[in-house]
Design a protein around this motif. Structure first.
Motif, PDB file in Angstrom:
ATOM      1  N   LEU A  23       6.246  39.984  61.116  1.00 16.49           N
ATOM      2  CA  LEU A  23       6.705  41.001  60.156  1.00 16.49           C
ATOM      3  C   LEU A  23       7.804  41.779  60.857  1.00 16.49           C
ATOM      4  N   GLY A  25      12.218  43.293  60.960  1.00 21.13           N
ATOM      5  CA  GLY A  25      13.158  44.314  60.535  1.00 21.13           C
ATOM      6  C   GLY A  25      13.567  45.220  61.691  1.00 21.13           C
ATOM      7  N   THR A  26      13.192  44.846  62.904  1.00 25.07           N
ATOM      8  CA  THR A  26      13.464  45.694  64.067  1.00 25.07           C
ATOM      9  C   THR A  26      14.112  44.864  65.182  1.00 25.07           C
ATOM     10  N   ASP A  87       2.939  42.049  63.963  1.00 22.64           N
ATOM     11  CA  ASP A  87       3.563  43.140  63.202  1.00 22.64           C
ATOM     12  C   ASP A  87       4.618  43.775  64.107  1.00 22.64           C
ATOM     13  N   THR A  89       7.173  45.680  62.780  1.00 25.32           N
ATOM     14  CA  THR A  89       7.902  46.513  61.821  1.00 25.32           C
ATOM     15  C   THR A  89       8.230  47.867  62.451  1.00 25.32           C
ATOM     16  N   HIS A  90       9.066  48.616  61.755  1.00 24.91           N
ATOM     17  CA  HIS A  90       9.559  49.893  62.261  1.00 24.91           C
ATOM     18  C   HIS A  90       8.404  50.909  62.369  1.00 24.91           C
ATOM     19  N   ALA A  93       7.403  52.379  59.127  1.00 25.47           N
ATOM     20  CA  ALA A  93       6.996  51.484  58.035  1.00 25.47           C
ATOM     21  C   ALA A  93       5.472  51.353  58.088  1.00 25.47           C
ATOM     22  N   SER A  97       2.174  47.907  57.617  1.00 25.98           N
ATOM     23  CA  SER A  97       1.246  47.754  58.751  1.00 25.98           C
ATOM     24  C   SER A  97      -0.205  47.893  58.295  1.00 25.98           C
TER      25      SER A  97
END
Ligand code: NAP
Length: 269
Positions: A23, A25-26, A87, A89-90, A93, A97
């Motif tokens: 997952l 985006g970072t 995971d 993700t930011h 976010a 999570s």
């Protein structure tokens, strides 16, 4: 008399790659994608929320968009025969999570979460912590100020509640379809940023105050260091409580965790 079973020839299964969902985006998700790409032990997919119009190219398969909540993510994990989830993700976010924790529990898939340590204030920092974007807008006060917003596009609408300020917002893409404060200009840019350039920007634009999330990491810390050098206050939006699986702190640690989990995976080599 030999039994039927012992007469059977042993069947050799070719070991299949461990199926991994990242997952993302970072920066850490991209770093993990780079580490895992081309490693025959893994068959990994990177999932993006779709917040950025033209995300960076990735060296592994990607999918984009929400799964439709925790139950739908659990079903996706089963359908795709996913063996492990990372995971990455930011830190802000928190819904994805929470969904990942619930879905992995339902589908009985191991989960590790890359937890990026927050920045810590050092002498000279003038941070003012607030619990939300709305509270950040309120904390700017009633007197007109020149404000540098370094936030996601979706968070900018909170500043319509404080229309008296002049805003300079930096984002990757131009926001569309959201309400914005009347006096706002945009700089479209993607990090990492250098401290000297950040100092120039803040000074040239006569910025009085910065609004930031405590994202952690090096890529966008320069604005915080620049604010300290220039003696500017930072309205710091505090981190949400983010649910996590097995915590790891980097892409390398996530990779080590995957290798450790591999023997337990029914598909693992
Ligand atoms: P979120 O609030 O946790 O997620 C909202 C929904 O988006 C999730 O429920 C999920 O939809 C979908 N989603 C989120 N991440 C996904 C992924 N990697 N793959 C597939 N679906 C995903 O997260 P957010 O809306 O993306 O962002 C919340 C906060 O984090 C904001 O403050 C944002 O600015 C910040 N953020 C920053 C960065 C960055 O790199 N600077 C990146 C991302 C987010 P379903 O429930 O339908 O599955």
């Amino acid at each position: 008399m030999p039994t039927m079973d012992s007469q059977r020839l042993p069947v050799q299964f070719a070991p299949s790659a461990m199926r991994v969902l990242i997952l993302g985006g970072t920066t850490e998700a991209s770093a993990l994608a780079k580490l895992i790409a081309g490693d025959a032990r893994f068959d990994a997919t990177l999932s993006l929320a779709g917040r950025t119009l033209s995300p960076r190219a990735q060296p592994i398969a990607t999918r984009t968009g929400g799964f439709g909540g925790a139950d739908a993510l659990a079903q996706w994990l089963r359908d795709q025969k996913i063996d492990a989830v990372i995971d990455a993700t930011h830190p802000y976010a928190d819904r994805i999570s929470a969904n990942a924790v619930s879905a992995c529990r339902q589908a009985r898939v191991p989960l590790a979460s890359i937890v990026r340590p927050p920045w810590q204030p050092v002498p000279g920092d003038k941070w003012h912590g607030v619990p939300s974007t709305e509270a950040a807008a309120a904390a700017l006060g009633s007197v007109q100020r020149r404000v540098f917003l370094s936030l996601g596009r979706q968070e900018l609408s909170a500043f319509t509640a404080a229309p008296q300020h002049n805003y300079l917002a930096r984002s990757v893409d131009m926001p569309q379809g959201i309400a914005l404060p009347p006096d706002i200009r945009f700089i479209l840019a993607r990090g990492p940023f250098e401290q000297a350039a950040e100092e120039r920007l803040l000074a040239d634009e006569n910025i009085d105050v910065i609004v930031s999330k405590n994202s952690g990491g090096d890529a966008i810390y320069a604005k915080i260091a620049a604010a300290r050098t220039l003696g500017l206050p930072v309205v710091m939006i505090e981190r949400p409580d983010k649910q996590a699986g097995q915590p790891v702190t980097s892409a390398e640690e996530a990779m080590a965790w995957l290798v450790h989990e591999m023997p337990r995976s029914p598909r693992g080599v």
